[in-house]
Write a protein that holds these residues in place. Sequence first.
Motif, PDB file in Angstrom:
ATOM      1  N   PHE A  24       0.817  -1.212   0.000  1.00 51.13           N
ATOM      2  CA  PHE A  24       0.000   0.000   0.000  1.00 51.13           C
ATOM      3  C   PHE A  24       0.854   1.268   0.000  1.00 51.13           C
ATOM      4  O   PHE A  24       0.445   2.296  -0.542  1.00 51.13           O
ATOM      5  CB  PHE A  24      -0.997  -0.021   1.165  1.00 51.13           C
ATOM      6  N   THR A  25       2.042   1.223   0.556  1.00 56.88           N
ATOM      7  CA  THR A  25       2.944   2.372   0.497  1.00 56.88           C
ATOM      8  C   THR A  25       3.330   2.664  -0.953  1.00 56.88           C
ATOM      9  O   THR A  25       3.319   3.820  -1.386  1.00 56.88           O
ATOM     10  CB  THR A  25       4.208   2.119   1.349  1.00 56.88           C
ATOM     11  N   VAL A  27       1.607   1.761  -3.718  1.00 52.77           N
ATOM     12  CA  VAL A  27       0.402   2.196  -4.433  1.00 52.77           C
ATOM     13  C   VAL A  27       0.074   3.650  -4.121  1.00 52.77           C
ATOM     14  O   VAL A  27      -0.168   4.461  -5.018  1.00 52.77           O
ATOM     15  CB  VAL A  27      -0.799   1.268  -4.106  1.00 52.77           C
ATOM     16  N   ILE A  28       0.077   4.008  -2.853  1.00 52.55           N
ATOM     17  CA  ILE A  28      -0.248   5.385  -2.464  1.00 52.55           C
ATOM     18  C   ILE A  28       0.833   6.347  -2.963  1.00 52.55           C
ATOM     19  O   ILE A  28       0.521   7.444  -3.447  1.00 52.55           O
ATOM     20  CB  ILE A  28      -0.439   5.481  -0.931  1.00 52.55           C
ATOM     21  N   GLY A  29       2.095   5.941  -2.888  1.00 46.64           N
ATOM     22  CA  GLY A  29       3.184   6.781  -3.393  1.00 46.64           C
ATOM     23  C   GLY A  29       3.048   7.069  -4.882  1.00 46.64           C
ATOM     24  O   GLY A  29       3.221   8.208  -5.326  1.00 46.64           O
ATOM     25  N   ASN A  31       0.243   6.950  -6.651  1.00 46.09           N
ATOM     26  CA  ASN A  31      -0.943   7.786  -6.842  1.00 46.09           C
ATOM     27  C   ASN A  31      -0.659   9.249  -6.516  1.00 46.09           C
ATOM     28  O   ASN A  31      -1.082  10.152  -7.243  1.00 46.09           O
ATOM     29  CB  ASN A  31      -2.109   7.274  -5.991  1.00 46.09           C
ATOM     30  N   VAL A  32       0.039   9.506  -5.421  1.00 46.92           N
ATOM     31  CA  VAL A  32       0.374  10.885  -5.045  1.00 46.92           C
ATOM     32  C   VAL A  32       1.286  11.509  -6.102  1.00 46.92           C
ATOM     33  O   VAL A  32       1.090  12.659  -6.503  1.00 46.92           O
ATOM     34  CB  VAL A  32       1.023  10.928  -3.639  1.00 46.92           C
ATOM     35  N   THR A  33       2.277  10.753  -6.580  1.00 47.97           N
ATOM     36  CA  THR A  33       3.177  11.261  -7.619  1.00 47.97           C
ATOM     37  C   THR A  33       2.414  11.600  -8.894  1.00 47.97           C
ATOM     38  O   THR A  33       2.594  12.679  -9.474  1.00 47.97           O
ATOM     39  CB  THR A  33       4.283  10.228  -7.922  1.00 47.97           C
ATOM     40  N   THR A  36       0.209  14.707  -8.434  1.00 48.24           N
ATOM     41  CA  THR A  36       1.021  15.927  -8.415  1.00 48.24           C
ATOM     42  C   THR A  36       1.456  16.311  -9.822  1.00 48.24           C
ATOM     43  O   THR A  36       1.368  17.476 -10.211  1.00 48.24           O
ATOM     44  CB  THR A  36       2.248  15.734  -7.507  1.00 48.24           C
TER      45      THR A  36
END
Length: 170
Positions: A24-25, A27-29, A31-33, A36
């Motif tokens: 999940f780290t 996947v979330i990383g 998505n945030v990238t 942005t």
Amino acid sequence: MSAEMPKPREFTGKHMLVSILAFFTVVIGVNVTMATLAQTSWTGLVVENTYVASQQFNEEAKKGRAQAALGWKGKLTVASGEVRYSLVDSQGKPVPLRGVKVLFRHPAYEAEDEALTLAAVAGGAGSADAFAVRHTPRNGVWIVEIDADAGLASPFRDVRRVMISNGALQ
């Protein structure tokens, strides 16, 4: 002789927790990238109001046909740190200009757009045959929009897509 057998490694709850957290780290990383990058890049907006633009289309097309009927040709040069523009009529004679504005638009990033006002370099009596400015556009593809004041009701508009490489027009 007794040989001790190594105890096989077990997959425990701690291992599962670390695996899930790592997954999940990532996947979330990602998505945030991506969010942005999407937020800071080109919006895709071409016109503010498409309805108003559609209402003005026929008038703009009429102006374009009238301009094409003049038979004028613009000459844009970009080299040695200088942007230069001149205009000739259908017989190849220079068209006297009063002013020239150039907009270098990047096709994908509005933040890189550059607006220039060119200055007269030859001629007299308040008009000139050519206009120039000291400027070196960045390398890449540009949409160049030129508005040349030749004394007509509206500026002579010249739009072209160009490639700049090593500070020169290709």
